[in-house]
Design a protein around this motif. Sequence first.
Motif, mmCIF file in Angstrom:
data_model
loop_
_atom_site.group_PDB
_atom_site.id
_atom_site.type_symbol
_atom_site.label_atom_id
_atom_site.label_comp_id
_atom_site.label_asym_id
_atom_site.label_seq_id
_atom_site.Cartn_x
_atom_site.Cartn_y
_atom_site.Cartn_z
ATOM 1 N N GLY A 12 0.908 -1.252 0.040
ATOM 2 C CA GLY A 12 0.230 0.074 -0.124
ATOM 3 C C GLY A 12 0.761 1.308 0.097
ATOM 4 O O GLY A 12 0.270 2.270 0.123
ATOM 5 N N VAL A 13 1.978 1.033 0.030
ATOM 6 C CA VAL A 13 2.930 2.245 -0.270
ATOM 7 C C VAL A 13 3.315 2.590 -1.433
ATOM 8 O O VAL A 13 3.764 1.739 -2.552
ATOM 9 C CB VAL A 13 4.275 1.781 0.408
ATOM 10 C CG1 VAL A 13 5.366 3.124 0.522
ATOM 11 C CG2 VAL A 13 4.192 1.505 2.089
ATOM 12 N N ILE A 50 8.374 0.838 9.800
ATOM 13 C CA ILE A 50 8.481 2.032 9.281
ATOM 14 C C ILE A 50 7.191 2.797 9.403
ATOM 15 O O ILE A 50 7.357 3.987 10.102
ATOM 16 C CB ILE A 50 8.665 2.408 7.899
ATOM 17 C CG1 ILE A 50 10.395 1.813 7.761
ATOM 18 C CG2 ILE A 50 8.868 3.847 7.269
ATOM 19 C CD1 ILE A 50 10.861 1.576 6.261
ATOM 20 N N ALA A 51 6.070 2.560 8.955
ATOM 21 C CA ALA A 51 4.732 2.951 9.388
ATOM 22 C C ALA A 51 4.440 3.329 10.621
ATOM 23 O O ALA A 51 3.884 4.162 11.027
ATOM 24 C CB ALA A 51 3.725 2.146 8.501
ATOM 25 N N LEU A 52 4.822 2.256 11.453
ATOM 26 C CA LEU A 52 4.436 2.178 12.769
ATOM 27 C C LEU A 52 5.222 3.355 13.374
ATOM 28 O O LEU A 52 4.894 4.074 14.300
ATOM 29 C CB LEU A 52 4.873 0.900 13.539
ATOM 30 C CG LEU A 52 4.799 0.858 15.014
ATOM 31 C CD1 LEU A 52 3.327 1.175 15.388
ATOM 32 C CD2 LEU A 52 5.306 -0.473 15.719
ATOM 33 N N GLY A 53 6.644 3.199 13.029
ATOM 34 C CA GLY A 53 7.514 4.461 13.304
ATOM 35 C C GLY A 53 7.059 5.877 13.343
ATOM 36 O O GLY A 53 6.855 6.471 14.197
ATOM 37 N N VAL A 61 14.979 9.923 9.848
ATOM 38 C CA VAL A 61 16.357 9.718 10.441
ATOM 39 C C VAL A 61 16.311 8.536 11.709
ATOM 40 O O VAL A 61 17.106 7.454 11.712
ATOM 41 C CB VAL A 61 16.936 10.969 10.659
ATOM 42 C CG1 VAL A 61 18.286 10.739 11.549
ATOM 43 C CG2 VAL A 61 17.112 11.577 9.197
ATOM 44 N N GLU A 62 15.737 8.953 12.599
ATOM 45 C CA GLU A 62 15.315 8.244 13.921
ATOM 46 C C GLU A 62 15.112 6.653 13.478
ATOM 47 O O GLU A 62 15.538 5.640 14.202
ATOM 48 C CB GLU A 62 14.389 8.558 14.732
ATOM 49 C CG GLU A 62 14.607 10.034 15.456
ATOM 50 C CD GLU A 62 13.687 10.708 16.256
ATOM 51 O OE1 GLU A 62 13.831 11.270 17.207
ATOM 52 O OE2 GLU A 62 12.512 10.571 15.749
ATOM 53 N N ILE A 63 14.068 6.514 12.582
ATOM 54 C CA ILE A 63 13.817 5.254 12.226
ATOM 55 C C ILE A 63 14.696 4.473 11.663
ATOM 56 O O ILE A 63 15.118 3.334 11.906
ATOM 57 C CB ILE A 63 12.530 5.366 11.219
ATOM 58 C CG1 ILE A 63 10.950 5.926 12.148
ATOM 59 C CG2 ILE A 63 11.927 3.813 10.595
ATOM 60 C CD1 ILE A 63 9.970 6.107 11.097
ATOM 61 N N ARG A 64 15.285 5.173 10.667
ATOM 62 C CA ARG A 64 16.414 4.492 9.991
ATOM 63 C C ARG A 64 17.771 4.136 10.981
ATOM 64 O O ARG A 64 18.118 2.929 10.992
ATOM 65 C CB ARG A 64 17.305 5.428 8.900
ATOM 66 C CG ARG A 64 18.412 4.675 8.191
ATOM 67 C CD ARG A 64 19.078 5.606 7.247
ATOM 68 N NE ARG A 64 19.759 6.930 7.920
ATOM 69 C CZ ARG A 64 19.508 8.033 7.557
ATOM 70 N NH1 ARG A 64 19.142 8.446 6.432
ATOM 71 N NH2 ARG A 64 20.336 8.977 8.541
#
Length: 139
Positions: A12-13, A50-53, A61-64
């Motif tokens: 869905g992205v 990633i979606a949750l983050g 950047v934090e997610i990465r």
Amino acid sequence: MLDISELSRESGVPASKLRYYEEVGLIRSIGRKGLRRVFEPDVLPRLALIALGQAAGFSLVEIREMLGQEKEPSIDRNMLAAKADAVDRHIKELSALRDGLRHAATCTAPSHLECPTFQRLMRIALTRQGMRKKVRPTR
């Protein structure tokens, strides 16, 4: 293996966002099939993380940093706890705002500006905007 259009359909992205995620190092393609990028199926749970983050308010950047480049993410529990604390604070602020707005909607004061609760809401809004020292609401 999933080409970018299949990955987009399954996750869905949008493909444009998938390309951007790859550009900033959140996901990695394993090659190409013609002109299309190809990804391993294990990128789907990564996209969910990633979606949750993002839903939790983390920056890309934090997610990465939390996900790293490896297949198995190493999520910093202290960062999660700190974000949960920030979400709690935001919920309290929004709850207070909601309650104040509900009061103002039914307040019997002749004018909202004469309502002490509405005045408190205005002061809180100014403080959050960093303007309280510059402008004071009427009392």
